[in-house]
Design a protein around this motif. Structure first.
Motif, PDB file in Angstrom:
ATOM      1  N   SER A  53      -1.462  11.074 -13.505  1.00  0.00           N
ATOM      2  CA  SER A  53      -0.855  11.481 -14.770  1.00  0.00           C
ATOM      3  C   SER A  53      -1.632  10.975 -15.988  1.00  0.00           C
ATOM      4  CB  SER A  53       0.583  10.977 -14.849  1.00  0.00           C
ATOM      5  OG  SER A  53       0.599   9.575 -15.079  1.00  0.00           O
ATOM      6  N   ARG A  54      -1.354  11.606 -17.104  1.00  0.00           N
ATOM      7  CA  ARG A  54      -1.946  11.157 -18.366  1.00  0.00           C
ATOM      8  C   ARG A  54      -1.417   9.773 -18.753  1.00  0.00           C
ATOM      9  NH1 ARG A  54      -2.054  16.518 -22.215  1.00  0.00           N
ATOM     10  NH2 ARG A  54      -3.504  17.676 -20.909  1.00  0.00           N
ATOM     11  N   ASP A  55      -0.168   9.495 -18.409  1.00  0.00           N
ATOM     12  CA  ASP A  55       0.399   8.176 -18.720  1.00  0.00           C
ATOM     13  C   ASP A  55      -0.396   7.063 -18.038  1.00  0.00           C
ATOM     14  OD1 ASP A  55       2.364   9.315 -20.288  1.00  0.00           O
ATOM     15  OD2 ASP A  55       3.920   9.161 -18.744  1.00  0.00           O
ATOM     16  N   PHE A  56      -0.744   7.276 -16.772  1.00  0.00           N
ATOM     17  CA  PHE A  56      -1.524   6.284 -16.040  1.00  0.00           C
ATOM     18  C   PHE A  56      -2.903   6.122 -16.668  1.00  0.00           C
ATOM     19  CE2 PHE A  56      -4.593   5.286 -12.653  1.00  0.00           C
ATOM     20  CZ  PHE A  56      -4.116   4.053 -12.258  1.00  0.00           C
ATOM     21  N   GLN A  57      -3.531   7.249 -17.009  1.00  0.00           N
ATOM     22  CA  GLN A  57      -4.845   7.206 -17.652  1.00  0.00           C
ATOM     23  C   GLN A  57      -4.774   6.441 -18.969  1.00  0.00           C
ATOM     24  OE1 GLN A  57      -7.737   8.542 -16.266  1.00  0.00           O
ATOM     25  NE2 GLN A  57      -6.483   8.934 -14.470  1.00  0.00           N
ATOM     26  N   ALA A  58      -3.720   6.698 -19.736  1.00  0.00           N
ATOM     27  CA  ALA A  58      -3.550   6.015 -21.020  1.00  0.00           C
ATOM     28  C   ALA A  58      -3.318   4.528 -20.825  1.00  0.00           C
ATOM     29  CB  ALA A  58      -2.387   6.638 -21.794  1.00  0.00           C
ATOM     30  N   MET A  59      -2.492   4.151 -19.841  1.00  0.00           N
ATOM     31  CA  MET A  59      -2.232   2.740 -19.587  1.00  0.00           C
ATOM     32  C   MET A  59      -3.528   2.015 -19.216  1.00  0.00           C
ATOM     33  SD  MET A  59       0.503   0.843 -17.043  1.00  0.00           S
ATOM     34  CE  MET A  59       0.140   1.882 -15.665  1.00  0.00           C
ATOM     35  N   CYS A  60      -4.329   2.627 -18.367  1.00  0.00           N
ATOM     36  CA  CYS A  60      -5.608   2.020 -17.995  1.00  0.00           C
ATOM     37  C   CYS A  60      -6.529   1.894 -19.205  1.00  0.00           C
ATOM     38  CB  CYS A  60      -6.285   2.824 -16.891  1.00  0.00           C
ATOM     39  SG  CYS A  60      -5.459   2.687 -15.300  1.00  0.00           S
ATOM     40  N   ALA A  61      -6.571   2.914 -20.038  1.00  0.00           N
ATOM     41  CA  ALA A  61      -7.422   2.871 -21.238  1.00  0.00           C
ATOM     42  C   ALA A  61      -6.967   1.762 -22.175  1.00  0.00           C
ATOM     43  CB  ALA A  61      -7.395   4.223 -21.953  1.00  0.00           C
ATOM     44  N   LEU A  62      -5.661   1.637 -22.370  1.00  0.00           N
ATOM     45  CA  LEU A  62      -5.138   0.596 -23.259  1.00  0.00           C
ATOM     46  C   LEU A  62      -5.408  -0.808 -22.711  1.00  0.00           C
ATOM     47  CD1 LEU A  62      -1.834   2.359 -24.250  1.00  0.00           C
ATOM     48  CD2 LEU A  62      -3.727   1.808 -25.807  1.00  0.00           C
ATOM     49  N   ALA A  63      -5.459  -0.929 -21.384  1.00  0.00           N
ATOM     50  CA  ALA A  63      -5.752  -2.218 -20.751  1.00  0.00           C
ATOM     51  C   ALA A  63      -7.255  -2.424 -20.558  1.00  0.00           C
ATOM     52  CB  ALA A  63      -5.048  -2.299 -19.396  1.00  0.00           C
ATOM     53  N   GLU A  64      -8.057  -1.410 -20.939  1.00  0.00           N
ATOM     54  CA  GLU A  64      -9.512  -1.420 -20.735  1.00  0.00           C
ATOM     55  C   GLU A  64      -9.872  -1.635 -19.266  1.00  0.00           C
ATOM     56  OE1 GLU A  64     -11.768  -3.778 -23.496  1.00  0.00           O
ATOM     57  OE2 GLU A  64     -11.440  -2.282 -25.050  1.00  0.00           O
ATOM     58  N   GLN A  65      -9.216  -0.864 -18.397  1.00  0.00           N
ATOM     59  CA  GLN A  65      -9.480  -0.883 -16.963  1.00  0.00           C
ATOM     60  C   GLN A  65      -9.940   0.503 -16.532  1.00  0.00           C
ATOM     61  OE1 GLN A  65      -9.277  -3.607 -14.970  1.00  0.00           O
ATOM     62  NE2 GLN A  65      -8.634  -4.835 -16.715  1.00  0.00           N
ATOM     63  N   ASP A  66     -10.820   0.560 -15.561  1.00  0.00           N
ATOM     64  CA  ASP A  66     -11.306   1.822 -15.020  1.00  0.00           C
ATOM     65  C   ASP A  66     -10.201   2.451 -14.174  1.00  0.00           C
ATOM     66  OD1 ASP A  66     -12.718   3.931 -13.896  1.00  0.00           O
ATOM     67  OD2 ASP A  66     -13.820   2.659 -12.499  1.00  0.00           O
ATOM     68  N   PRO A  67      -9.668   3.608 -14.566  1.00  0.00           N
ATOM     69  CA  PRO A  67      -8.554   4.198 -13.825  1.00  0.00           C
ATOM     70  C   PRO A  67      -8.898   4.541 -12.378  1.00  0.00           C
ATOM     71  CG  PRO A  67      -9.208   5.611 -15.662  1.00  0.00           C
ATOM     72  CD  PRO A  67     -10.022   4.372 -15.743  1.00  0.00           C
ATOM     73  N   GLU A  68     -10.141   4.919 -12.108  1.00  0.00           N
ATOM     74  CA  GLU A  68     -10.526   5.231 -10.729  1.00  0.00           C
ATOM     75  C   GLU A  68     -10.477   3.978  -9.864  1.00  0.00           C
ATOM     76  OE1 GLU A  68     -14.196   7.372 -10.543  1.00  0.00           O
ATOM     77  OE2 GLU A  68     -13.473   8.934 -11.907  1.00  0.00           O
ATOM     78  N   TYR A  69     -10.954   2.860 -10.388  1.00  0.00           N
ATOM     79  CA  TYR A  69     -10.902   1.608  -9.635  1.00  0.00           C
ATOM     80  C   TYR A  69      -9.456   1.168  -9.425  1.00  0.00           C
ATOM     81  CZ  TYR A  69     -11.375  -3.255  -8.336  1.00  0.00           C
ATOM     82  OH  TYR A  69     -11.260  -4.441  -7.678  1.00  0.00           O
ATOM     83  N   VAL A  70      -8.657   1.241 -10.483  1.00  0.00           N
ATOM     84  CA  VAL A  70      -7.253   0.842 -10.374  1.00  0.00           C
ATOM     85  C   VAL A  70      -6.537   1.721  -9.350  1.00  0.00           C
ATOM     86  CG1 VAL A  70      -5.056   0.605 -11.601  1.00  0.00           C
ATOM     87  CG2 VAL A  70      -7.177  -0.117 -12.708  1.00  0.00           C
ATOM     88  N   ALA A  71      -6.831   3.023  -9.342  1.00  0.00           N
ATOM     89  CA  ALA A  71      -6.213   3.933  -8.367  1.00  0.00           C
ATOM     90  C   ALA A  71      -6.630   3.569  -6.945  1.00  0.00           C
ATOM     91  CB  ALA A  71      -6.567   5.377  -8.688  1.00  0.00           C
ATOM     92  N   ARG A  72      -7.898   3.175  -6.745  1.00  0.00           N
ATOM     93  CA  ARG A  72      -8.339   2.751  -5.404  1.00  0.00           C
ATOM     94  C   ARG A  72      -7.585   1.504  -4.964  1.00  0.00           C
ATOM     95  NH1 ARG A  72     -13.451   3.916  -7.448  1.00  0.00           N
ATOM     96  NH2 ARG A  72     -13.996   1.721  -7.602  1.00  0.00           N
ATOM     97  N   VAL A  73      -7.452   0.546  -5.880  1.00  0.00           N
ATOM     98  CA  VAL A  73      -6.694  -0.670  -5.571  1.00  0.00           C
ATOM     99  C   VAL A  73      -5.243  -0.313  -5.259  1.00  0.00           C
ATOM    100  CG1 VAL A  73      -5.789  -2.824  -6.535  1.00  0.00           C
ATOM    101  CG2 VAL A  73      -8.178  -2.203  -6.924  1.00  0.00           C
ATOM    102  N   ALA A  74      -4.652   0.547  -6.078  1.00  0.00           N
ATOM    103  CA  ALA A  74      -3.257   0.942  -5.876  1.00  0.00           C
ATOM    104  C   ALA A  74      -3.071   1.637  -4.533  1.00  0.00           C
ATOM    105  CB  ALA A  74      -2.804   1.843  -7.011  1.00  0.00           C
ATOM    106  N   ASN A  75      -3.992   2.505  -4.159  1.00  0.00           N
ATOM    107  CA  ASN A  75      -3.878   3.190  -2.872  1.00  0.00           C
ATOM    108  C   ASN A  75      -3.989   2.210  -1.712  1.00  0.00           C
ATOM    109  OD1 ASN A  75      -3.318   5.902  -3.524  1.00  0.00           O
ATOM    110  ND2 ASN A  75      -5.432   6.173  -4.192  1.00  0.00           N
ATOM    111  N   ARG A  76      -4.828   1.207  -1.853  1.00  0.00           N
ATOM    112  CA  ARG A  76      -4.920   0.188  -0.810  1.00  0.00           C
ATOM    113  C   ARG A  76      -3.624  -0.613  -0.734  1.00  0.00           C
ATOM    114  NH1 ARG A  76     -10.189  -3.093   0.301  1.00  0.00           N
ATOM    115  NH2 ARG A  76     -10.502  -1.270   1.579  1.00  0.00           N
ATOM    116  N   ILE A  77      -3.045  -0.926  -1.885  1.00  0.00           N
ATOM    117  CA  ILE A  77      -1.761  -1.638  -1.912  1.00  0.00           C
ATOM    118  C   ILE A  77      -0.693  -0.790  -1.234  1.00  0.00           C
ATOM    119  CG2 ILE A  77       0.108  -2.432  -3.428  1.00  0.00           C
ATOM    120  CD1 ILE A  77      -2.160  -3.359  -5.366  1.00  0.00           C
ATOM    121  N   LEU A  78      -0.661   0.503  -1.540  1.00  0.00           N
ATOM    122  CA  LEU A  78       0.327   1.389  -0.924  1.00  0.00           C
ATOM    123  C   LEU A  78       0.133   1.464   0.586  1.00  0.00           C
ATOM    124  CD1 LEU A  78       0.397   4.264  -3.552  1.00  0.00           C
ATOM    125  CD2 LEU A  78       2.218   2.598  -3.090  1.00  0.00           C
ATOM    126  N   ARG A  79      -1.104   1.445   1.031  1.00  0.00           N
ATOM    127  CA  ARG A  79      -1.397   1.510   2.471  1.00  0.00           C
ATOM    128  C   ARG A  79      -1.037   0.210   3.178  1.00  0.00           C
ATOM    129  NH1 ARG A  79      -7.188   1.665   3.073  1.00  0.00           N
ATOM    130  NH2 ARG A  79      -6.940  -0.547   3.353  1.00  0.00           N
TER     131      ARG A  79
END
Length: 95
Positions: A53-79
Motif C-alpha cells: 500500500s501507499r501507506d506502507f510506502q509513506a511510513m517507510c519514507a518518513l522513517a527513512e527506511q527502504d520499503p523493499e528491505y522492510v518488506a523482506r524483513v516483514a515477510n520473514r517475520i510472518l514466515r
C-alpha cells in the motif's frame, strides 16, 4: 556514518518497529481467535496487502527506511513468527 534521525524520523521508525513487532503476534492458520475486545487480528494476507500500500510506502519514507528491505524483513517475520523476537535480528535503524 549515518546522520542522526530527526524527532519525526525517530517517531516513524518507532511506528514501523511496532508494526513489525505486531506481525509476530499473528496466529498460525486455524488458531485465529478474537481478541479480548472481540475483534480479530489482521491476517497474514492483510499484512501482505498493507506492505503493497501507499501507506506502507509513506511510513517507510518518513522513517527513512527502504520499503523493499522492510518488506523482506516483514515477510520473514510472518514466515517465522513463532520463533521469538525476530525484529532484533535485522539491522533496521530504529531511532
Amino acid at each position: 556514518m549515518m546522520a542522526e534521525q530527526t524527532p519525526e524520523q525517530r517517531l516513524w521508525s518507532a511506528v514501523l518497529a511496532q508494526t513489525l513487532y505486531d506481525m509476530q503476534e499473528i496466529p498460525k492458520p486455524g488458531k485465529i481467535k478474537p481478541r479480548h475486545d472481540g475483534a480479530f487480528p489482521l491476517s497474514v494476507r492483510g499484512w501482505q496487502a498493507y506492505m503493497r500500500s501507499r501507506d506502507f510506502q509513506a511510513m517507510c519514507a518518513l522513517a527513512e527506511q527502504d520499503p523493499e528491505y522492510v518488506a523482506r524483513v516483514a515477510n520473514r517475520i510472518l514466515r517465522d513468527r513463532d520463533t521469538g523476537s525476530l525484529v532484533k535480528k535485522y539491522r533496521l535503524t530504529m531511532g
